[in-house]
Design an enzyme around this catalytic site. Structure first.
Site: not given
Ligand code: GDP
Ligand code: IMO
Ligand code: MG
Length: 425
Positions: A12, A15-16, A39-40, A142, A224, A304, A332
């Site tokens: 999180d 990356k997305g 979840g990107h 497998r 991840q 959360p 930031l």
């Molecule tokens: P990912 O899994 O690495 O793609 O990240 P997620 O999408 O799960 O979580 C990142 C969250 O932060 C998302 O709600 C983005 O829209 C938001 N986000 C990304 N970059 C920034 C930033 O620089 N500032 C803020 N405030 N939000 C950001």
């Molecule tokens: P993105 O790509 C944050 C965490 C889960 C759990 C552990 C194992 O959005 O960054 P799983 O379902 O993979 O067997 O869960 O890994 N986890 C993530 N945490 N961002 C993710 O993906 C995650 N994918 C899995 O919360 O702790």
């Molecule tokens: Mg994510």
């Protein structure tokens, strides 16, 4: 120019957003690991897209999207994602490729994930219940695995599924006293998956190598983060794939030698969802402040996120194992309003100071963080688009992160939108 983009923390990191922004100058985006546990988020104007299986280049109409062999594909979720994009007039029909070697997540995987987590009580991993672990376990085992290519021979698949479901039902009954699942129902769903997804299913390794020869520019998108990597993360509180750049070659068939740049994405602080060690966690009003300011609730599960200070020991480790060239530092803006901001620069374990991250749950639970304290800033950063316009304390904070990680911060996120991005070379 080919780049690999991965998370440097526990997922999180943003990356997305980074992949979407950089996809503007790329021909192809490839997912190489994980599944719908990811979840990107991509924000375009007033629209927010939450992508789980589709690469984050999907939102750009001309980007070719590849789901590599290392991904575990849940066809139900993939279908939902494609439909949601179609509702917004974004179509993938002519630009989605799914590896025929990618494994398929079926209902019994999700059931097994749920039953196992429930049975572990206090010791649960806190998975996303997307069937990820059970599907990868079948891949390694497998004999009971189903890949996208298996959808091509539907009669053979029928008997394969009968055997697998019989085996799974024995486990469900014996270990969990759970209701059996129906092989026929899963088979009916697979027939629909075949109709829907076989047109996209192909040898993606061949496609990628041809594209490289043709001079196409490719982004390899990690899911991840390095600290959730099965082999190099905080085992057992990790995911079931190699989420670090080390998983990229195996997950799509392209050697890392063919990648020009490894970009690591980190948040300006740290978050984690699910259980497991988190040395800089702030389970207090600081963590609460960051969670609310940053909207730190899971994209996939809505949970959360646990929040804490930037951990330079952990990020430096991720930088090392991932051969990271530069860092994208996101969120930031979220730190504005804090009087002081801390960075963990070393760990103290049994009285001994170290700057090398021990990917070992026992050692991490005994870790005391050695912090540097920097002054914060009050200013709202969400409209800043040049490094020199950032408040001095924010610039100093970034410089300190560069000094500790020994890598340049070349991209800075100051908000979720595309234009809330500062580029710095
Ligand atoms: P990912 O899994 O690495 O793609 O990240 P997620 O999408 O799960 O979580 C990142 C969250 O932060 C998302 O709600 C983005 O829209 C938001 N986000 C990304 N970059 C920034 C930033 O620089 N500032 C803020 N405030 N939000 C950001
Ligand atoms: P993105 O790509 C944050 C965490 C889960 C759990 C552990 C194992 O959005 O960054 P799983 O379902 O993979 O067997 O869960 O890994 N986890 C993530 N945490 N961002 C993710 O993906 C995650 N994918 C899995 O919360 O702790
Ligand atoms: Mg994510």
């Amino acid at each position: 120019m080919n780049s690999c983009i991965t998370g440097l923390q526990w997922g999180d990191e943003g990356k997305g957003k980074v992949v979407d922004v950089l996809a503007e100058h790329s021909d192809i985006v490839v997912r190489y690991s994980g599944g719908a546990n990811a979840g990107h988020t991509v924000v375009v104007g007033d629209s927010t897209f939450a992508l789980h299986l589709l690469p984050s280049g999907s939102v750009r109409p001309n980007t070719i999207c590849v789901i590599g062999n290392g991904v575990v594909v849940d066809p139900d979720i993939l279908e939902m994602e494609i439909d949601k994009l179609a509702q917004r007039n974004i179509t993938l029909t002519s630009r989605l490729l799914i590896s025929e070697n990618a494994h398929v997540v079926l209902d019994y995987h999700k059931k097994e994930d749920q039953l196992r987590e429930d049975s572990l009580g206090q010791n649960k991993i806190g998975t996303t219940i997307r069937g990820i672990g059970p599907c990868y376990a079948d891949k390694v085992g497998r004999s009971y695995a189903i890949r996208m290519a298996d959808l091509r021979d539907i009669e053979k698949l029928k008997s394969q599924l009968r055997n697998i479901v019989e085996y799974k039902n024995k486990i469900f009954a014996a270990l969990y006293n759970a209701e059996p699942i129906s092989a026929d129902q899963i088979f009916e769903k697979c027939k629909c998956y075949a109709d829907k997804f076989l047109p996209f299913t192909t040898d993606t390794t061949e496609f990628l190598h041809k594209s490289i020869v043709d001079g196409k520019s490719i982004l390899f998108e990690g899911a991840q983060g390095c600290l959730l990597d099965l082999d190099h993360g905080t085992f057992p509180f990790v995911t079931s794939s190699n989420a670090s750049p080390l998983g990229m070659p195996a997950g799509c068939g392209v050697p890392s030698k063919m990648v020009d740049k490894f970009l690591g994405v980190a948040k300006a602080y740290t978050t984690r969802v699910g259980a497991g060690p988190f040395p800089t966690e702030q389970d207090n009003e600081i963590g609460q402040y960051i969670r609310e300011q940053g909207g730190e609730y899971g994209t996939t599960t809505g949970r959360p996120r646990r929040c804490g200070w930037f951990d330079a020991v952990a990020v430096s480790y991720a930088v090392t194992i991932g051969a990271i060239d530069s860092i994208a530092l996101m969120h930031l803006d979220t730190l504005a309003g804090l009087k002081e901001i801390k960075i963990c620069r070393a760990y103290k374990i049994n009285g001994k100071e170290t700057t090398f991250f021990p990917a070992n749950t026992t050692k991490l639970s005994q870790t005391e963080c050695v912090y540097e304290t920097l002054p914060g800033w009050e200013e709202d950063l969400t409209e800043v688009n040049d490094f020199s316009d950032l408040p001095l304390n924010a610039r100093n904070y970034i410089c300190q992160i560069e000094e500790l990680t020994k890598k340049p911060v070349t991209i800075i996120g100051v908000g979720p939108k595309r234009n809330q991005t500062i580029f710095r070379q």
